[in-house]
Scaffold this active site. Structure first.
Site, PDB file in Angstrom:
ATOM      1  N   ASP A 130       0.691  -0.962   0.073  1.00  0.00           N
ATOM      2  CA  ASP A 130       0.009   0.030  -0.074  1.00  0.00           C
ATOM      3  C   ASP A 130       0.783   1.414  -0.094  1.00  0.00           C
ATOM      4  OD1 ASP A 130      -2.477   1.065   0.009  1.00  0.00           O
ATOM      5  OD2 ASP A 130      -2.323   1.496   2.238  1.00  0.00           O
TER       6      ASP A 130
ATOM      7  N   GLN B 145      -5.247  -2.314  -6.993  1.00  0.00           N
ATOM      8  CA  GLN B 145      -6.140  -1.226  -6.132  1.00  0.00           C
ATOM      9  C   GLN B 145      -6.714  -0.228  -6.719  1.00  0.00           C
ATOM     10  OE1 GLN B 145      -4.157   1.884  -3.151  1.00  0.00           O
ATOM     11  NE2 GLN B 145      -3.956  -0.105  -2.136  1.00  0.00           N
TER      12      GLN B 145
ATOM     13  N   SER C  17      -7.185   4.759  -0.055  1.00  0.00           N
ATOM     14  CA  SER C  17      -7.382   3.650  -0.806  1.00  0.00           C
ATOM     15  C   SER C  17      -8.902   3.084  -0.699  1.00  0.00           C
ATOM     16  CB  SER C  17      -6.573   2.413  -0.146  1.00  0.00           C
ATOM     17  OG  SER C  17      -5.245   2.683  -0.294  1.00  0.00           O
TER      18      SER C  17
END
Length: 309
Positions: free
Chosen positions: A227, A301, A251
């Site tokens: 991430d 993502q 996110s």
């Protein structure tokens, strides 16, 4: 919380006092991450985790994803290895209070195990994860080759690349870094000064120290790292970067597939590209390669990205 987690969440003042540049890194910071991933079991399927005392205004997405995977993994036989996870970030997490992880044992089959985890703060879900575990077996094998890139040892450290931008980046440049990051592509805070660029980010990464020989822990550390630079591949396409432009981002969802065994404290290449951005959302995909060229994981993502005037 566990005693190790209490220590991990302690003030960083002592560690920073021993860092000549004020940037804390290395084994002490990695040990704090390992401790944060050591969740407290408070019931059969309920765990509790904490965040570092000195955190941004919301919980880092990689942290909650890593902790949720730890919770899931602790309800699965060690012979079964996680091969995929799919997650949604529902609400911003508050780093000042613990996070409770509730595990739902969806299925225990002959070769696959499925778990669902909900992360809760103040009685509301902030994160949801589904993870699948598989008993290892043989089958067909193939993989894409790793891009041709310089070795990590030939590249400057993150601190070195940020040095001349430290005043502009402020405290962001001094956050503790349990992951050693070396940029193959031009760092995004420098690239933005050149205007819009190719929607790609390539970095070498590894845990900044030595990790215990715990396969699930290595997977959770890679989940944490996944991430970190992924959405940068979207921002560089538009000549923008966090903290230097008026960017609001978060996110939205995160998916990871683990292909082959690896160690997260050895170098791996994170090759990220963005195929599309629209409607204030951007999509990014990433591939992880071990230093020997082995493809070890794939990530996708979608993020919320608002670049305000």
């Amino acid at each position: 919380m566990t005693e190790a987690a209490r220590q991990a969440a302690a003030d960083l003042a002592e560690l920073r006092a021993g860092a000549p540049d004020g940037i804390v890194h290395g084994q002490p910071v990695l040990d704090r991450l390992v401790a944060l991933l050591d969740l407290e079991r408070i019931e059969e399927n309920i765990f509790r985790g904490v965040s570092p005392a000195q955190s941004p205004v919301r919980v880092f997405g990689g942290q909650v994803a890593g902790q949720a995977l730890v919770a899931a993994g602790r309800t699965v036989p060690s012979s079964r290895k996680v091969h995929s996870l799919h997650a949604y970030f529902i609400r911003p997490g508050d780093p000042s209070i613990p996070i409770v992880y509730e595990v739902d044992r969806i299925r225990d089959g002959r070769s696959f195990t499925t778990r669902r985890v909900i992360a809760i703060q103040r009685g509301k879900a902030i994160f949801a994860l589904s993870a699948s575990f598989h008993e290892p077996e043989s089958g067909v094998e193939h993989a894409e080759p790793m891009p041709d890139v310089p070795s990590p040892e030939s590249l400057p450290t993150r601190a070195e690349t940020m040095d001349k931008f430290a005043d502009k980046l402020g405290e962001f440049a001094k956050l503790p870094r349990p992951i050693d990051v070396r940029y193959v592509t031009v760092p995004p805070w420098e690239l933005r000064e050149r205007g819009p660029s190719e929607a790609r980010s390539q970095v070498w990464m590894r845990a900044d120290g030595r990790l215990p020989d715990d396969e699930l822990l290595h997977v959770c550390v890679l989940t944490y790292a996944s991430d970190m630079t992924l959405l940068d591949s979207i921002l560089v396409r538009h000549g923008a970067y966090w903290g230097l432009d008026n960017v609001l981002g978060a996110s939205l969802d995160h998916a990871l597939w683990f292909h082959r065994p690896f160690r997260a404290d050895e170098w791996f290449l994170y090759d990220c590209v963005s195929p599309s951005a629209s409607g204030a959302r951007g999509l990014a995909t990433g591939r992880f390669f071990a230093a020997d060229g082995t493809l070890i994981a794939t990530v996708v993502q979608e993020g919320l990205l608002r670049i305000l005037d």
